[in-house]
Scaffold this active site. Structure first.
Site, PDB file in Angstrom:
ATOM      1  N   SER A 146       0.873  -1.195   0.000  1.00 57.72           N
ATOM      2  CA  SER A 146       0.000   0.000   0.000  1.00 57.72           C
ATOM      3  C   SER A 146       0.896   1.226   0.000  1.00 57.72           C
ATOM      4  O   SER A 146       2.072   1.143   0.378  1.00 57.72           O
ATOM      5  CB  SER A 146      -0.842  -0.021   1.278  1.00 57.72           C
ATOM      6  OG  SER A 146      -1.453   1.226   1.505  1.00 57.72           O
ATOM      7  N   TYR A 159      -1.600  -1.406  10.567  1.00 57.30           N
ATOM      8  CA  TYR A 159      -1.742  -1.622   9.116  1.00 57.30           C
ATOM      9  C   TYR A 159      -0.561  -1.000   8.363  1.00 57.30           C
ATOM     10  O   TYR A 159       0.051  -1.648   7.508  1.00 57.30           O
ATOM     11  CB  TYR A 159      -3.068  -1.025   8.641  1.00 57.30           C
ATOM     12  CG  TYR A 159      -3.286  -1.172   7.147  1.00 57.30           C
ATOM     13  CD1 TYR A 159      -3.608  -2.407   6.596  1.00 57.30           C
ATOM     14  CD2 TYR A 159      -3.179  -0.075   6.290  1.00 57.30           C
ATOM     15  CE1 TYR A 159      -3.812  -2.554   5.230  1.00 57.30           C
ATOM     16  CE2 TYR A 159      -3.383  -0.211   4.925  1.00 57.30           C
ATOM     17  CZ  TYR A 159      -3.696  -1.451   4.389  1.00 57.30           C
ATOM     18  OH  TYR A 159      -3.889  -1.590   3.043  1.00 57.30           O
TER      19      TYR A 159
END
Ligand SMILES: NC(=O)c1ccc[n+]([C@@H]2O[C@H](COP(=O)([O-])OP(=O)(O)OC[C@H]3O[C@@H](n4cnc5c(N)ncnc54)[C@H](OP(=O)(O)O)[C@@H]3O)[C@@H](O)[C@H]2O)c1
Length: 275
Positions: A146, A159
């Site tokens: 990401s 995350y």
């Protein structure tokens, strides 16, 4: 060309194929003639996609329903692939989810499940499938990280750190495998409308508060960029010019400036401050 040529008995194992980016990556690979082994928990959705891919592209599409947080179930994957008479030439570690909000209000079970899915499963499946690829001198690995990988992310601390791990791990693995016939690509999307934010309890509108519309890239384009990157043997792919700029800025800007800004703007932290 870094993508192995598809044959009758080779397959691309794609995790997180029951929705969003993973389903689109499976479509991109099927379009290129690759057989698929679709992995996630929601078997009905995997079966529907498998039927669709087989019909539209004439490829063999298998379904394996697995909860990737479970190490024993993950460990059974190679035998289940082999039992179907297939060899995994492509591995796409795409399954993942995020928790949202400050760590001091987080739930231990959810934080651990996230690390098991986003980090542990990636390491495990690479450890399980890459040795065979090296022996055969052919293989390609696509790991979905990401843009959250490029700087710490208050509001999604676990995350962001998980995706930083995936990016670092993928780059290191790719460097180790140079000259073996096996390549590794880290796909680093910015925001994508997939229901990913909603699964964490935040609506896409709330997520859009801090992420301007021009940063959002459709799942099909993210998948196409990822598979093109895999074909070209690129180590890192960041879909969208705005996201490439954002990732660079996040990486190079002094963290003492960036982190307070991110903490003040993150919608889940704003929500926690209001409640
Ligand atoms: N959407 C974004 O804005 C965005 C941005 C950057 C990176 N990403 C990354 O892109 C990847 C795909 O996300 P997405 O946006 O496509 O979200 P999504 O539509 O929610 O897809 C997530 C996929 O992961 C699977 N999954 C989650 N937990 C699992 C588990 N325990 N076992 C097996 N499969 C599991 C889900 O399948 P089941 O529920 O059926 O198990 C689903 O197929 C993730 O790694 C995510 O971190 C997303």
């Amino acid at each position: 060309m870094a993508l192995p040529t598809p044959t009758q008995d080779t397959t691309a194992v794609v995790t997180g194929a029951s929705s969003g980016i993973g389903a689109e990556i499976a479509r991109e690979l099927a379009r290129r003639g690759h057989g698929l082994t679709l992995v996630a928990r929601r078997e009905d959705r995997l079966k529907a996609l498998a039927d669709d891919l087989a019909q539209a592209h004439g490829v063999r599409a298998e379904v394996i329903a697995v909860d990737l947080t479970d190490a024993d179930s993950r460990g059974e994957l190679p035998a289940l692939v082999e039992a179907r008479g297939l060899t995994a030439d492509i591995l796409v570690n795409n399954a993942g989810f995020t928790t949202m909000g400050p760590v001091h209000l987080s739930r231990r079970d959810q934080e651990l499940a996230m690390v098991r899915t986003d980090v542990e499963a990636v390491v495990d499946l690479c450890t399980i499938f890459v040795p065979g690829m090296v022996t055969r001198h052919r293989g390609a690995v696509l790991n979905t990280a990401s843009t959250a990988a490029f700087q710490p992310l208050p509001g999604q601390a676990g995350y962001g750190a998980s995706k930083a791990f995936v990016l670092s791990y993928s780059r290191a693995l790719g460097a180790e495998l140079k000259g073996t016939g096996v390549t590794v690509t880290a796909l680093c999307p910015g925001p994508v409308e997939t229901g990913f934010a909603e699964a964490s309890g935040l609506s896409d509108e709330e997520a859009s508060e801090s992420l301007p519309r021009f940063m959002w890239v459709p799942a099909e384009r993210v998948a196409a960029a990822g598979v093109e990157g895999l074909e070209a043997g690129r180590p890192v792919v960041i879909p969208g010019a705005a996201n490439r700029f954002g990732a660079l800025a996040g990486y190079y800007a002094p963290k003492s400036l960036v982190l307070p800004l991110l903490a003040s703007q993150h919608p889940a932290l704003k929500k926690a401050r209001r409640d």
